[in-house]
Every structure is written in C-alpha cells, then in structure tokens.
Write a protein that holds these residues in place. Sequence first.
Motif, short mmCIF file in Angstrom:
data_model
loop_
_atom_site.label_atom_id
_atom_site.label_comp_id
_atom_site.label_asym_id
_atom_site.label_seq_id
_atom_site.Cartn_x
_atom_site.Cartn_y
_atom_site.Cartn_z
N LEU A 114 -4.64 -18.15 16.88
CA LEU A 114 -3.95 -19.30 16.26
C LEU A 114 -2.67 -19.58 17.04
O LEU A 114 -1.55 -19.30 16.58
CB LEU A 114 -3.66 -19.00 14.79
CG LEU A 114 -4.91 -18.80 13.90
CD1 LEU A 114 -4.53 -18.35 12.50
CD2 LEU A 114 -5.74 -20.09 13.83
N THR A 115 -2.85 -20.14 18.23
CA THR A 115 -1.74 -20.30 19.17
C THR A 115 -0.66 -21.25 18.64
O THR A 115 0.51 -21.14 19.04
CB THR A 115 -2.25 -20.83 20.53
OG1 THR A 115 -3.01 -22.03 20.31
CG2 THR A 115 -3.11 -19.81 21.23
N HIS A 116 -1.02 -22.16 17.73
CA HIS A 116 -0.03 -23.12 17.20
C HIS A 116 1.05 -22.43 16.37
O HIS A 116 2.11 -23.01 16.10
CB HIS A 116 -0.72 -24.22 16.38
CG HIS A 116 -1.36 -23.70 15.13
ND1 HIS A 116 -2.62 -23.13 15.11
CD2 HIS A 116 -0.91 -23.66 13.83
CE1 HIS A 116 -2.91 -22.77 13.88
NE2 HIS A 116 -1.90 -23.07 13.09
N LEU A 117 0.79 -21.19 15.94
CA LEU A 117 1.79 -20.45 15.16
C LEU A 117 2.91 -19.89 16.04
O LEU A 117 3.93 -19.44 15.52
CB LEU A 117 1.12 -19.29 14.41
CG LEU A 117 0.05 -19.65 13.37
CD1 LEU A 117 -0.54 -18.40 12.76
CD2 LEU A 117 0.62 -20.57 12.29
N PHE A 118 2.70 -19.92 17.35
CA PHE A 118 3.66 -19.29 18.27
C PHE A 118 4.07 -20.26 19.38
O PHE A 118 3.83 -20.00 20.57
CB PHE A 118 3.07 -18.02 18.88
CG PHE A 118 2.38 -17.13 17.90
CD1 PHE A 118 3.10 -16.34 17.02
CD2 PHE A 118 0.98 -17.07 17.84
CE1 PHE A 118 2.46 -15.51 16.10
CE2 PHE A 118 0.33 -16.25 16.93
CZ PHE A 118 1.08 -15.46 16.05
N PRO A 119 4.68 -21.42 19.03
CA PRO A 119 5.04 -22.38 20.09
C PRO A 119 6.07 -21.79 21.05
O PRO A 119 6.87 -20.94 20.69
CB PRO A 119 5.62 -23.56 19.31
CG PRO A 119 6.03 -23.00 17.98
CD PRO A 119 5.09 -21.88 17.70
N ARG A 120 6.02 -22.26 22.30
CA ARG A 120 6.96 -21.86 23.36
C ARG A 120 6.99 -20.35 23.60
O ARG A 120 8.01 -19.79 23.98
CB ARG A 120 8.38 -22.36 23.05
CG ARG A 120 8.49 -23.87 23.00
CD ARG A 120 9.92 -24.35 22.94
NE ARG A 120 9.98 -25.80 23.00
CZ ARG A 120 9.87 -26.52 24.12
NH1 ARG A 120 9.72 -25.92 25.27
NH2 ARG A 120 9.91 -27.84 24.07
N SER A 121 5.87 -19.69 23.33
CA SER A 121 5.81 -18.24 23.58
C SER A 121 4.61 -17.92 24.46
O SER A 121 3.82 -18.80 24.81
CB SER A 121 5.75 -17.47 22.26
OG SER A 121 4.53 -17.76 21.60
N GLN A 122 4.48 -16.65 24.80
CA GLN A 122 3.40 -16.22 25.69
C GLN A 122 2.76 -14.96 25.12
O GLN A 122 3.44 -14.08 24.59
CB GLN A 122 3.99 -15.92 27.08
CG GLN A 122 2.96 -15.47 28.11
CD GLN A 122 3.54 -15.43 29.52
OE1 GLN A 122 4.37 -16.25 29.88
NE2 GLN A 122 3.11 -14.46 30.32
N ILE A 123 1.45 -14.89 25.22
CA ILE A 123 0.69 -13.70 24.81
C ILE A 123 -0.06 -13.21 26.05
O ILE A 123 -0.82 -13.95 26.66
CB ILE A 123 -0.29 -14.03 23.67
CG1 ILE A 123 0.47 -14.46 22.42
CG2 ILE A 123 -1.19 -12.83 23.37
CD1 ILE A 123 -0.40 -15.13 21.35
N ASP A 124 0.19 -11.96 26.42
CA ASP A 124 -0.44 -11.37 27.61
C ASP A 124 -1.55 -10.42 27.19
O ASP A 124 -1.31 -9.52 26.37
CB ASP A 124 0.58 -10.59 28.44
CG ASP A 124 1.69 -11.48 28.99
OD1 ASP A 124 1.36 -12.57 29.48
OD2 ASP A 124 2.87 -11.08 28.92
N ILE A 125 -2.73 -10.62 27.74
CA ILE A 125 -3.87 -9.73 27.49
C ILE A 125 -4.29 -9.14 28.84
O ILE A 125 -4.69 -9.87 29.75
CB ILE A 125 -5.06 -10.49 26.85
CG1 ILE A 125 -4.64 -11.14 25.52
CG2 ILE A 125 -6.24 -9.54 26.64
CD1 ILE A 125 -5.70 -12.04 24.91
#
Length: 247
Positions: A114-125
């Motif tokens: 749910l990427t819209h919950l974390f605007p202007r951020s980054q998730i690294d996998i």
Amino acid sequence: MAAAAAELLSDEGYRADGRRPDELRKVRARMGVFAQADGSAYLEQGNTKVLAVVYGPHETRGPRSKALPDRALVNCQCSTAAFSSGERRRRPHGDRPASELALHLKQTFEAAILTHLFPRSQIDIYVQILQADGGNYCACVNAATLAVMDAGIAMRDYVCASTAGLAEDTPLADLSSPEEAAGGPRLVLALLPAAGQIALVQLSARLHQERLETALEAAGRACRALHAVLDRVVRERLREVAALLGD
C-alpha cells in the motif's frame, strides 16, 4: 515434448523427486533472521534457498526529484551467490538475470504494498539466492513477502508465487530445476490470493488457450497452498513477538 513428458512423469503418475503432479516441494521459512534490518526472512522451497531483507519506509536517498509525492518508491535488488548452482559464475552481482529478477520483484511488490500510505519515502527489498534449484523468482517473492510483513509494512494481501508446467496434458506445480531444464512450457504466477489478483504472469512458450488455462489453474492452486504455509509462518512469528513482549 513426448520424450520430455515421459521423463517428467512416471507411468504411476509420480515425478522424478517422488511428488504427485500438484504437490509442492517442501517449504521451510523463518522471519526475523537479520536483526539489523527492519524486516527479514529466510525461505527454502525444495533445494532453492533465499534470504530477503527489507529496509524502510525511510527518506528517499539521492536527488529529491526521485521522491514520489503520492506514494513510496519501491527499490528491489537481487543477487545470486557465486556458489548457488553447479555452474561457474564470473559475475555474481549485476548480471542480466539478476537485473530482470529485480525488475519483476519491483513490479510485483508495487502491486502488493500500500505505497500510498508512505508518500515521499522509499522501501528497499534486497534478495539473495543462496541456492538455485528451480522457481528462483517464486522463492524470492515468497521470502520477500515474509520480510515485508516482518517490517510491518502494510500490504493488500500476501503475495504468493509458483511455477507450473505440463507433462503432455498433465499440469505440474512448483517445478524443480531438472523439470525446468526439460524444456516444456513454463508458467510463472504471482498471486494475491484473497482477491485472486494477479501481480505477475509469465510464459516461457506459446500455449493453446485450454493448455494455458490448465497451467494457470495449477499455478493458482499452488499459490493458494503456499499462502497457507506462509500464513502459518507469520502466525508463528506473531506468537514469538508476543511472548517476547510478555517477558
């Protein structure tokens, strides 16, 4: 294809490794295996072994223009250990298959998180294949799903992935490396099982519609069986965390 099919399935209906056509390889998994990360998981699917690590959500690294105003940027990187298969590998990092795998993982998890919950951020996998024995992308997806959940990042659903092939007209679920090497058609499916939403589907060869539907159904059943396995791992992890907090 008939010769290949004969090798894939015995007269008694068993595969070379003793499984029935719709049977998954044994899956073992653990969450929280890497304390320094926000989330992590180790998964074995047959002899394919994968480690997944997640960092984030955190501030976007690099130029500010990279940040997406309405959602998180999902960054995926994949590497294959030099000792992961019997083949000699000169470049364990940055090779084309790893780049393609990272791209497919990115597409898959952009559909699930749910990427819209974390605007202007980054998730690294970050995913590393420690041992490759068929279904590499699928094992990476299943391990990364557990790692993302371990990081507490909201998702639409689990993402479960499996391959399927055909021995003549008999569908085979969760192909091993020798089965993939037999050269028959191979389908790869990443599924969000609760909604039945497909995150990714790939075909290695053209298939008649009826055969395609047969393979897709086999892969879908395998994904739902994997969902039950991954759900047990998550519930076990929740019990562990609750016990630690209780102490």
